[in-house]
Write an enzyme that holds these catalytic residues in place. Structure first.
Site, short mmCIF file in Angstrom:
data_model
loop_
_atom_site.label_atom_id
_atom_site.label_comp_id
_atom_site.label_asym_id
_atom_site.label_seq_id
_atom_site.Cartn_x
_atom_site.Cartn_y
_atom_site.Cartn_z
N HIS A 182 19.82 14.64 40.97
CA HIS A 182 19.62 14.15 39.60
C HIS A 182 19.92 12.65 39.50
O HIS A 182 20.26 12.15 38.43
CB HIS A 182 20.51 14.88 38.59
N SER A 303 10.75 -15.12 40.34
CA SER A 303 10.28 -15.13 38.95
C SER A 303 9.93 -16.56 38.60
O SER A 303 10.58 -17.50 39.05
CB SER A 303 11.39 -14.62 38.04
N LYS A 309 16.00 -14.65 40.31
CA LYS A 309 15.36 -13.35 40.50
C LYS A 309 14.74 -13.19 41.88
O LYS A 309 14.26 -14.14 42.49
CB LYS A 309 14.25 -13.14 39.44
#
Ligand code: ARG
Length: 484
Positions: A182, A303, A309
Protein backbone atom coordinates in the site's frame (compact mmCIF):
# COMPACT_ATOMS: atom_id res chain seq x y z
CA UNK A 1 6.25 7.69 -39.24
CA UNK A 2 2.86 8.70 -40.61
CA UNK A 3 3.81 10.89 -43.51
CA UNK A 4 0.94 12.37 -45.36
CA UNK A 5 0.94 10.68 -48.75
CA UNK A 6 -0.20 13.71 -50.71
CA UNK A 7 2.43 15.88 -49.09
CA UNK A 8 4.87 13.22 -50.20
CA UNK A 9 4.10 13.81 -53.82
CA UNK A 10 4.62 17.55 -53.47
CA UNK A 11 7.99 16.90 -51.92
CA UNK A 12 8.87 14.70 -54.83
CA UNK A 13 7.95 17.24 -57.45
CA UNK A 14 10.28 19.85 -56.02
CA UNK A 15 13.06 17.31 -55.65
CA UNK A 16 15.63 17.54 -58.40
CA UNK A 17 18.52 15.67 -56.78
CA UNK A 18 20.05 12.47 -58.06
CA UNK A 19 16.87 10.50 -57.49
CA UNK A 20 15.69 8.47 -60.42
CA UNK A 21 12.56 10.02 -61.81
CA UNK A 22 9.86 7.38 -61.95
CA UNK A 23 7.50 7.74 -64.77
CA UNK A 24 4.36 7.06 -62.80
CA UNK A 25 1.97 4.62 -64.30
CA UNK A 26 -1.49 4.48 -62.93
CA UNK A 27 -1.94 1.33 -60.86
CA UNK A 28 -4.87 0.78 -63.15
CA UNK A 29 -2.35 -0.43 -65.68
CA UNK A 30 -1.35 -3.07 -63.18
CA UNK A 31 -4.94 -4.04 -62.54
CA UNK A 32 -5.84 -4.33 -66.20
CA UNK A 33 -8.21 -2.63 -68.54
CA UNK A 34 -11.38 -2.42 -66.47
CA UNK A 35 -10.51 0.94 -64.95
CA UNK A 36 -10.68 3.72 -67.50
CA UNK A 37 -10.51 6.78 -65.25
CA UNK A 38 -7.81 7.41 -62.70
CA UNK A 39 -8.69 7.61 -58.99
CA UNK A 40 -9.65 10.93 -57.49
CA UNK A 41 -7.13 12.60 -55.21
CA UNK A 42 -9.16 11.65 -52.16
CA UNK A 43 -9.44 8.05 -53.27
CA UNK A 44 -5.69 7.98 -53.74
CA UNK A 45 -5.11 9.46 -50.34
CA UNK A 46 -7.36 7.06 -48.47
CA UNK A 47 -6.13 4.08 -50.45
CA UNK A 48 -2.38 4.58 -50.32
CA UNK A 49 -0.33 2.90 -47.62
CA UNK A 50 3.13 3.57 -48.99
CA UNK A 51 3.83 6.22 -46.34
CA UNK A 52 3.72 3.39 -43.80
CA UNK A 53 4.54 0.15 -45.57
CA UNK A 54 7.69 1.43 -47.24
CA UNK A 55 9.26 0.34 -43.94
CA UNK A 56 8.66 -3.23 -45.13
CA UNK A 57 10.72 -2.94 -48.30
CA UNK A 58 13.43 -5.36 -47.18
CA UNK A 59 10.93 -8.01 -46.19
CA UNK A 60 8.98 -7.45 -49.39
CA UNK A 61 12.02 -8.00 -51.57
CA UNK A 62 13.18 -10.96 -49.49
CA UNK A 63 9.75 -12.55 -49.98
CA UNK A 64 9.79 -11.81 -53.71
CA UNK A 65 13.20 -13.39 -54.12
CA UNK A 66 12.12 -16.56 -52.32
CA UNK A 67 8.97 -16.69 -54.44
CA UNK A 68 11.00 -16.20 -57.60
CA UNK A 69 13.46 -19.01 -56.73
CA UNK A 70 10.56 -21.31 -56.00
CA UNK A 71 8.90 -20.48 -59.33
CA UNK A 72 12.14 -21.43 -61.08
CA UNK A 73 12.62 -24.60 -59.02
CA UNK A 74 9.10 -25.77 -59.85
CA UNK A 75 9.47 -24.95 -63.56
CA UNK A 76 6.78 -22.25 -63.46
CA UNK A 77 9.38 -19.64 -64.43
CA UNK A 78 12.41 -20.12 -66.70
CA UNK A 79 15.87 -19.94 -65.16
CA UNK A 80 16.75 -16.94 -67.34
CA UNK A 81 13.68 -14.99 -66.32
CA UNK A 82 14.29 -15.89 -62.70
CA UNK A 83 17.89 -14.71 -62.84
CA UNK A 84 16.83 -11.44 -64.46
CA UNK A 85 14.17 -10.84 -61.83
CA UNK A 86 16.55 -11.60 -58.96
CA UNK A 87 19.15 -9.23 -60.34
CA UNK A 88 16.55 -6.53 -60.82
CA UNK A 89 15.26 -7.02 -57.27
CA UNK A 90 18.79 -6.54 -55.95
CA UNK A 91 18.97 -3.26 -57.75
CA UNK A 92 15.59 -2.11 -56.44
CA UNK A 93 16.64 -3.01 -52.91
CA UNK A 94 19.86 -1.04 -53.26
CA UNK A 95 18.02 1.97 -54.60
CA UNK A 96 15.52 1.97 -51.73
CA UNK A 97 18.28 1.42 -49.16
CA UNK A 98 20.16 4.42 -50.55
CA UNK A 99 17.02 6.56 -50.42
CA UNK A 100 16.80 6.87 -54.16
CA UNK A 101 13.33 5.44 -54.60
CA UNK A 102 10.64 7.99 -55.16
CA UNK A 103 7.53 6.96 -53.32
CA UNK A 104 4.34 7.86 -55.06
CA UNK A 105 0.88 7.38 -53.53
CA UNK A 106 -0.44 6.66 -57.01
CA UNK A 107 1.38 3.33 -56.69
CA UNK A 108 -0.44 2.62 -53.44
CA UNK A 109 1.92 0.40 -51.50
CA UNK A 110 5.39 -1.08 -51.26
CA UNK A 111 4.47 -4.16 -53.30
CA UNK A 112 3.43 -2.07 -56.30
CA UNK A 113 6.45 0.18 -55.95
CA UNK A 114 8.86 -2.71 -56.06
CA UNK A 115 7.12 -4.34 -59.02
CA UNK A 116 6.83 -1.08 -60.88
CA UNK A 117 10.48 -0.21 -60.44
CA UNK A 118 11.45 -3.76 -61.40
CA UNK A 119 9.52 -3.35 -64.63
CA UNK A 120 11.39 -0.15 -65.38
CA UNK A 121 14.70 -1.93 -64.86
CA UNK A 122 14.13 -5.32 -66.52
CA UNK A 123 11.08 -4.74 -68.66
CA UNK A 124 8.01 -6.92 -69.14
CA UNK A 125 9.57 -10.00 -67.51
CA UNK A 126 8.86 -8.27 -64.19
CA UNK A 127 5.21 -9.14 -64.73
CA UNK A 128 6.01 -12.87 -64.35
CA UNK A 129 6.99 -12.47 -60.69
CA UNK A 130 3.39 -12.12 -59.60
CA UNK A 131 2.48 -15.58 -60.94
CA UNK A 132 0.80 -17.68 -58.23
CA UNK A 133 0.91 -14.81 -55.78
CA UNK A 134 -1.28 -11.95 -54.58
CA UNK A 135 -0.58 -8.86 -52.57
CA UNK A 136 -2.70 -10.52 -49.89
CA UNK A 137 -0.29 -13.35 -49.18
CA UNK A 138 2.60 -11.01 -49.94
CA UNK A 139 1.71 -8.45 -47.28
CA UNK A 140 0.92 -11.15 -44.72
CA UNK A 141 4.36 -12.63 -45.36
CA UNK A 142 6.14 -9.27 -45.22
CA UNK A 143 4.44 -8.36 -41.99
CA UNK A 144 5.20 -11.70 -40.35
CA UNK A 145 8.86 -11.33 -41.34
CA UNK A 146 8.91 -7.84 -39.83
CA UNK A 147 7.23 -8.95 -36.61
CA UNK A 148 9.63 -11.90 -36.33
CA UNK A 149 12.66 -9.67 -36.80
CA UNK A 150 11.22 -7.21 -34.27
CA UNK A 151 10.61 -9.98 -31.73
CA UNK A 152 14.24 -11.06 -32.02
CA UNK A 153 15.47 -7.52 -31.58
CA UNK A 154 13.14 -6.88 -28.65
CA UNK A 155 14.47 -9.98 -26.93
CA UNK A 156 18.00 -8.59 -27.19
CA UNK A 157 16.85 -5.28 -25.75
CA UNK A 158 15.07 -7.04 -22.90
CA UNK A 159 18.18 -9.06 -22.15
CA UNK A 160 20.20 -5.84 -21.96
CA UNK A 161 17.68 -4.51 -19.44
CA UNK A 162 17.86 -7.73 -17.42
CA UNK A 163 21.65 -7.54 -17.39
CA UNK A 164 21.50 -4.01 -16.04
CA UNK A 165 19.10 -5.19 -13.31
CA UNK A 166 21.26 -8.16 -12.38
CA UNK A 167 24.46 -6.09 -12.24
CA UNK A 168 22.88 -3.54 -9.95
CA UNK A 169 21.23 -6.28 -7.85
CA UNK A 170 24.61 -7.95 -7.37
CA UNK A 171 26.09 -4.66 -6.26
CA UNK A 172 23.19 -4.05 -3.85
CA UNK A 173 22.48 -7.53 -2.49
CA UNK A 174 23.10 -6.16 1.04
CA UNK A 175 21.68 -2.66 0.62
CA UNK A 176 18.68 -2.20 2.89
CA UNK A 177 15.54 -0.41 1.86
CA UNK A 178 11.98 -0.41 3.12
CA UNK A 179 9.67 -2.87 1.41
CA UNK A 180 6.18 -1.49 0.95
CA UNK A 181 2.62 -2.67 0.77
CA UNK A 182 0.00 0.00 0.00
CA UNK A 183 3.09 2.22 -0.36
CA UNK A 184 3.26 2.08 3.45
CA UNK A 185 6.52 0.87 4.98
CA UNK A 186 6.04 -2.84 5.61
CA UNK A 187 9.27 -4.79 6.20
CA UNK A 188 12.93 -4.18 5.41
CA UNK A 189 14.07 -5.70 2.13
CA UNK A 190 17.28 -5.53 0.14
CA UNK A 191 17.51 -3.29 -2.90
CA UNK A 192 18.99 -6.21 -4.82
CA UNK A 193 15.85 -8.21 -4.11
CA UNK A 194 13.67 -5.37 -5.33
CA UNK A 195 15.64 -5.16 -8.59
CA UNK A 196 15.45 -8.91 -9.09
CA UNK A 197 11.65 -8.70 -8.87
CA UNK A 198 11.82 -6.81 -12.16
CA UNK A 199 14.21 -9.39 -13.57
CA UNK A 200 11.46 -11.97 -13.03
CA UNK A 201 8.80 -9.81 -14.68
CA UNK A 202 10.98 -9.29 -17.71
CA UNK A 203 11.73 -12.99 -17.85
CA UNK A 204 8.00 -13.68 -18.18
CA UNK A 205 7.68 -10.90 -20.76
CA UNK A 206 10.40 -12.53 -22.81
CA UNK A 207 8.67 -15.87 -22.46
CA UNK A 208 5.47 -14.41 -23.89
CA UNK A 209 7.33 -12.94 -26.86
CA UNK A 210 9.20 -16.19 -27.51
CA UNK A 211 5.91 -18.03 -27.43
CA UNK A 212 4.42 -15.51 -29.83
CA UNK A 213 7.38 -15.99 -32.17
CA UNK A 214 6.55 -19.68 -32.50
CA UNK A 215 3.12 -18.83 -33.87
CA UNK A 216 4.40 -15.97 -36.04
CA UNK A 217 6.79 -18.31 -37.73
CA UNK A 218 4.48 -19.81 -40.36
CA UNK A 219 4.60 -18.70 -43.96
CA UNK A 220 1.46 -17.38 -45.70
CA UNK A 221 3.14 -17.15 -49.10
CA UNK A 222 1.33 -19.31 -51.63
CA UNK A 223 -2.11 -18.70 -50.14
CA UNK A 224 -2.36 -16.26 -53.05
CA UNK A 225 -5.44 -14.03 -52.96
CA UNK A 226 -7.42 -16.32 -50.62
CA UNK A 227 -7.96 -19.74 -52.18
CA UNK A 228 -4.47 -20.99 -53.02
CA UNK A 229 -3.36 -21.42 -56.61
CA UNK A 230 -3.61 -23.84 -59.51
CA UNK A 231 0.14 -23.53 -60.22
CA UNK A 232 2.33 -26.37 -58.91
CA UNK A 233 4.06 -24.21 -56.29
CA UNK A 234 6.20 -25.53 -53.47
CA UNK A 235 5.13 -23.81 -50.28
CA UNK A 236 7.55 -25.76 -48.17
CA UNK A 237 10.39 -24.36 -50.20
CA UNK A 238 9.41 -20.71 -49.78
CA UNK A 239 8.68 -21.27 -46.10
CA UNK A 240 12.12 -22.77 -45.61
CA UNK A 241 13.90 -20.10 -47.66
CA UNK A 242 12.38 -17.41 -45.49
CA UNK A 243 13.27 -19.17 -42.26
CA UNK A 244 9.69 -20.12 -41.38
CA UNK A 245 8.97 -23.39 -39.61
CA UNK A 246 6.22 -24.37 -42.06
CA UNK A 247 3.64 -22.92 -44.42
CA UNK A 248 0.31 -21.81 -42.92
CA UNK A 249 -2.28 -24.57 -43.18
CA UNK A 250 -5.33 -22.71 -44.48
CA UNK A 251 -5.18 -20.16 -47.28
CA UNK A 252 -8.20 -18.17 -46.06
CA UNK A 253 -6.72 -17.91 -42.59
CA UNK A 254 -3.28 -17.14 -44.00
CA UNK A 255 -4.36 -13.92 -45.71
CA UNK A 256 -6.77 -12.72 -43.06
CA UNK A 257 -4.94 -13.44 -39.84
CA UNK A 258 -3.24 -10.70 -37.87
CA UNK A 259 -3.14 -12.55 -34.54
CA UNK A 260 0.61 -12.59 -34.70
CA UNK A 261 0.75 -8.81 -34.49
CA UNK A 262 -2.01 -8.59 -31.89
CA UNK A 263 -0.26 -11.17 -29.78
CA UNK A 264 3.02 -9.30 -29.87
CA UNK A 265 1.20 -6.10 -28.92
CA UNK A 266 -0.63 -7.80 -26.06
CA UNK A 267 2.68 -9.06 -24.72
CA UNK A 268 4.21 -5.62 -25.18
CA UNK A 269 1.34 -4.10 -23.22
CA UNK A 270 2.15 -6.27 -20.24
CA UNK A 271 5.88 -5.59 -20.58
CA UNK A 272 5.27 -1.84 -20.92
CA UNK A 273 3.03 -1.99 -17.85
CA UNK A 274 5.96 -3.51 -15.95
CA UNK A 275 8.15 -0.65 -17.09
CA UNK A 276 5.60 1.89 -15.88
CA UNK A 277 5.65 0.37 -12.40
CA UNK A 278 9.41 0.73 -12.21
CA UNK A 279 9.23 4.19 -13.75
CA UNK A 280 6.72 5.22 -11.09
CA UNK A 281 9.03 3.93 -8.39
CA UNK A 282 11.86 6.01 -9.82
CA UNK A 283 9.62 9.06 -9.72
CA UNK A 284 8.83 8.34 -6.07
CA UNK A 285 12.37 7.41 -5.07
CA UNK A 286 13.92 10.51 -6.63
CA UNK A 287 11.49 12.84 -4.84
CA UNK A 288 12.87 14.86 -1.91
CA UNK A 289 10.73 12.96 0.60
CA UNK A 290 12.42 9.70 -0.33
CA UNK A 291 15.78 10.56 -1.88
CA UNK A 292 16.57 6.85 -2.29
CA UNK A 293 18.24 7.25 -5.68
CA UNK A 294 19.62 10.02 -7.86
CA UNK A 295 19.32 9.77 -11.62
CA UNK A 296 22.40 10.57 -13.66
CA UNK A 297 22.63 13.90 -15.46
CA UNK A 298 22.08 12.15 -18.75
CA UNK A 299 18.68 10.94 -17.58
CA UNK A 300 17.49 14.06 -15.74
CA UNK A 301 16.23 17.42 -16.85
CA UNK A 302 16.24 20.78 -15.15
CA UNK A 303 13.52 23.35 -14.73
CA UNK A 304 13.49 26.55 -16.74
CA UNK A 305 12.52 28.56 -13.65
CA UNK A 306 13.66 26.61 -10.58
CA UNK A 307 17.43 26.20 -10.69
CA UNK A 308 17.48 23.55 -7.97
CA UNK A 309 15.15 21.19 -9.82
CA UNK A 310 16.17 17.86 -11.24
CA UNK A 311 13.26 16.13 -12.88
CA UNK A 312 12.80 12.45 -13.73
CA UNK A 313 11.26 13.24 -17.14
CA UNK A 314 12.38 10.02 -18.77
CA UNK A 315 10.70 7.94 -16.07
CA UNK A 316 7.53 9.99 -16.38
CA UNK A 317 7.53 9.51 -20.13
CA UNK A 318 7.98 5.77 -19.75
CA UNK A 319 4.91 5.89 -17.53
CA UNK A 320 3.01 7.77 -20.23
CA UNK A 321 4.16 5.75 -23.23
CA UNK A 322 1.97 2.83 -22.21
CA UNK A 323 -0.85 5.02 -23.51
CA UNK A 324 0.52 4.64 -27.02
CA UNK A 325 1.31 0.96 -26.66
CA UNK A 326 -2.17 0.25 -25.40
CA UNK A 327 -3.95 2.62 -27.78
CA UNK A 328 -2.22 0.94 -30.71
CA UNK A 329 -3.30 -2.47 -29.49
CA UNK A 330 -6.90 -1.30 -29.27
CA UNK A 331 -6.64 0.19 -32.75
CA UNK A 332 -5.57 -3.07 -34.35
CA UNK A 333 -8.09 -5.09 -32.39
CA UNK A 334 -10.86 -2.76 -33.62
CA UNK A 335 -9.57 -2.96 -37.20
CA UNK A 336 -9.89 -6.73 -37.07
CA UNK A 337 -13.16 -6.89 -35.16
CA UNK A 338 -16.00 -8.34 -37.21
CA UNK A 339 -14.08 -8.64 -40.48
CA UNK A 340 -15.53 -11.41 -42.62
CA UNK A 341 -13.04 -13.79 -44.27
CA UNK A 342 -10.79 -13.35 -46.07
CA UNK A 343 -8.81 -10.17 -46.78
CA UNK A 344 -10.50 -6.78 -46.43
CA UNK A 345 -8.83 -3.46 -47.09
CA UNK A 346 -9.44 -2.55 -43.46
CA UNK A 347 -6.41 -4.70 -42.80
CA UNK A 348 -4.14 -2.19 -44.47
CA UNK A 349 -4.58 -0.15 -41.27
CA UNK A 350 -2.74 -2.87 -39.36
CA UNK A 351 0.86 -1.72 -39.66
CA UNK A 352 0.85 1.85 -38.39
CA UNK A 353 -0.35 0.98 -34.86
CA UNK A 354 2.11 -1.88 -34.62
CA UNK A 355 5.01 0.31 -35.70
CA UNK A 356 3.93 2.95 -33.22
CA UNK A 357 3.65 0.52 -30.31
CA UNK A 358 7.02 -1.04 -31.06
CA UNK A 359 8.69 2.35 -31.33
CA UNK A 360 7.20 3.58 -28.04
CA UNK A 361 8.11 0.38 -26.25
CA UNK A 362 11.65 0.26 -27.62
CA UNK A 363 12.31 3.79 -26.48
CA UNK A 364 10.82 3.21 -23.04
CA UNK A 365 12.91 0.11 -22.56
CA UNK A 366 16.11 1.86 -23.64
CA UNK A 367 15.37 4.71 -21.23
CA UNK A 368 14.75 2.33 -18.33
CA UNK A 369 17.93 0.41 -19.10
CA UNK A 370 19.93 3.61 -19.15
CA UNK A 371 18.40 4.93 -15.94
CA UNK A 372 19.00 1.69 -14.03
CA UNK A 373 22.58 1.40 -15.24
CA UNK A 374 23.43 4.96 -14.28
CA UNK A 375 21.48 5.73 -11.13
CA UNK A 376 23.24 6.47 -7.85
CA UNK A 377 21.91 4.63 -4.82
CA UNK A 378 21.69 6.71 -1.64
CA UNK A 379 22.18 3.73 0.65
CA UNK A 380 22.11 5.78 3.89
CA UNK A 381 18.70 7.22 3.12
CA UNK A 382 17.38 3.85 2.09
CA UNK A 383 18.72 2.19 5.25
CA UNK A 384 17.28 4.91 7.49
CA UNK A 385 13.90 4.51 5.85
CA UNK A 386 14.19 0.73 6.11
CA UNK A 387 14.17 0.99 9.90
CA UNK A 388 11.43 3.59 10.12
CA UNK A 389 7.74 3.07 10.83
CA UNK A 390 8.30 0.00 13.05
CA UNK A 391 9.21 -2.06 10.02
CA UNK A 392 10.56 -4.89 12.18
CA UNK A 393 7.38 -5.38 14.18
CA UNK A 394 6.75 -8.68 12.37
CA UNK A 395 10.19 -9.84 13.50
CA UNK A 396 9.21 -9.27 17.13
CA UNK A 397 5.96 -11.19 16.62
CA UNK A 398 7.87 -14.01 14.89
CA UNK A 399 10.37 -14.06 17.79
CA UNK A 400 7.52 -14.46 20.29
CA UNK A 401 6.19 -17.40 18.26
CA UNK A 402 9.57 -19.03 17.80
CA UNK A 403 11.15 -18.49 21.24
CA UNK A 404 8.21 -18.14 23.64
CA UNK A 405 5.87 -20.42 21.66
CA UNK A 406 3.04 -17.87 21.65
CA UNK A 407 0.36 -18.45 18.94
CA UNK A 408 0.96 -15.99 16.09
CA UNK A 409 -2.35 -14.15 16.62
CA UNK A 410 -1.42 -13.41 20.26
CA UNK A 411 2.12 -12.45 19.26
CA UNK A 412 0.58 -10.02 16.75
CA UNK A 413 -1.49 -8.49 19.55
CA UNK A 414 1.44 -8.17 21.99
CA UNK A 415 3.60 -6.60 19.28
CA UNK A 416 0.83 -4.14 18.52
CA UNK A 417 0.98 -2.96 22.12
CA UNK A 418 4.75 -2.65 21.96
CA UNK A 419 4.42 -0.51 18.81
CA UNK A 420 1.83 1.70 20.52
CA UNK A 421 4.18 2.24 23.49
CA UNK A 422 7.12 2.95 21.16
CA UNK A 423 4.99 5.52 19.37
CA UNK A 424 4.18 7.22 22.68
CA UNK A 425 7.89 7.32 23.56
CA UNK A 426 8.83 8.36 20.02
CA UNK A 427 11.35 5.53 19.83
CA UNK A 428 12.09 2.93 17.19
CA UNK A 429 11.61 -0.72 18.18
CA UNK A 430 15.36 -1.23 18.17
CA UNK A 431 15.84 1.60 20.67
CA UNK A 432 13.14 0.52 23.13
CA UNK A 433 14.58 -0.08 26.62
CA UNK A 434 14.10 -3.68 27.72
CA UNK A 435 12.05 -2.54 30.71
CA UNK A 436 9.48 -1.00 28.37
CA UNK A 437 9.24 -4.24 26.46
CA UNK A 438 8.82 -6.44 29.50
CA UNK A 439 6.23 -4.03 30.83
CA UNK A 440 4.09 -5.01 27.86
CA UNK A 441 4.79 -8.71 28.22
CA UNK A 442 7.11 -10.19 30.79
CA UNK A 443 8.09 -13.08 28.52
CA UNK A 444 10.04 -10.70 26.30
CA UNK A 445 13.79 -10.95 27.04
CA UNK A 446 16.89 -9.08 25.95
CA UNK A 447 17.47 -11.78 23.33
CA UNK A 448 14.66 -10.33 21.25
CA UNK A 449 16.55 -7.10 20.69
CA UNK A 450 18.86 -8.91 18.27
CA UNK A 451 16.04 -9.42 15.77
CA UNK A 452 14.80 -5.85 15.80
CA UNK A 453 17.36 -4.20 13.52
CA UNK A 454 16.45 -3.85 9.81
CA UNK A 455 19.63 -5.70 8.88
CA UNK A 456 18.78 -8.65 11.13
CA UNK A 457 15.25 -8.61 9.76
CA UNK A 458 16.26 -8.76 6.09
CA UNK A 459 19.10 -11.21 6.74
CA UNK A 460 16.72 -13.59 8.50
CA UNK A 461 14.40 -13.89 5.51
CA UNK A 462 16.14 -16.86 3.99
CA UNK A 463 13.11 -18.74 2.70
CA UNK A 464 13.28 -19.62 -1.00
CA UNK A 465 12.59 -16.43 -2.95
CA UNK A 466 13.12 -14.32 0.19
CA UNK A 467 14.92 -11.02 0.53
CA UNK A 468 18.08 -12.08 2.46
CA UNK A 469 21.36 -11.08 0.81
CA UNK A 470 22.23 -14.76 0.61
CA UNK A 471 19.12 -15.55 -1.44
CA UNK A 472 19.60 -12.47 -3.59
CA UNK A 473 23.15 -13.59 -4.46
CA UNK A 474 21.81 -17.00 -5.42
CA UNK A 475 19.11 -15.41 -7.59
CA UNK A 476 21.74 -13.21 -9.23
CA UNK A 477 23.98 -16.20 -9.96
CA UNK A 478 21.09 -18.14 -11.46
CA UNK A 479 20.05 -15.15 -13.55
CA UNK A 480 23.57 -14.77 -14.89
CA UNK A 481 23.48 -18.41 -15.88
CA UNK A 482 20.10 -17.94 -17.58
CA UNK A 483 21.30 -14.87 -19.44
CA UNK A 484 24.39 -16.72 -20.65
N1 ARG B 1 -1.39 -2.43 -49.11
C1 ARG B 1 -2.18 -3.58 -48.83
C2 ARG B 1 -2.20 -3.86 -47.33
O1 ARG B 1 -1.33 -3.42 -46.66
C3 ARG B 1 -1.67 -4.78 -49.56
C4 ARG B 1 -2.71 -5.80 -49.86
C5 ARG B 1 -3.65 -5.27 -50.87
N2 ARG B 1 -4.57 -6.24 -51.25
C6 ARG B 1 -5.70 -5.95 -51.91
N3 ARG B 1 -6.47 -6.93 -52.19
N4 ARG B 1 -6.00 -4.73 -52.25
O2 ARG B 1 -3.06 -4.52 -46.83
Amino acid sequence: MSEHPIKNIEDLQSNTTNEKQVETKSPHELWGGRFADGPSAIMQQINASIGIDKALYREDIEGSKAHCRMLVATGILSGDDGALILKGLDQVEGEIARGEMIFDPMLEDIHMHVEHRLRQIIGETAGRLHTARSRNDQVATDFRLWVRRTLDRLDEDLVAFQKALVDRADEHADTLMPGFTHLQTAQPVTFGHHLMAYYEMIKRDRGRLVDCRRRVNECPLGAAALAGTSFPIDRNMTAKELGFDRPTANSLDAVSDRDFALEMMAALNIAAMHLTRFAEELVIWTSAGFGFVTLSDSFSTGSSIMPQKRNPDAAELVRAKLGRVNGSYQTLLMVMKGLPLAYSKDMQEDKEPVFEAVEAFTLSLAAMTGMIRDLTVNADKMAAAAGAAFSTATDLADWLVRVVNVPFRDAHHITGRVVKRAEELNLSLEDMPLAELTAVDERITAACLAVLSPLASATSRISYGGTSPERVREAVALAREQLG
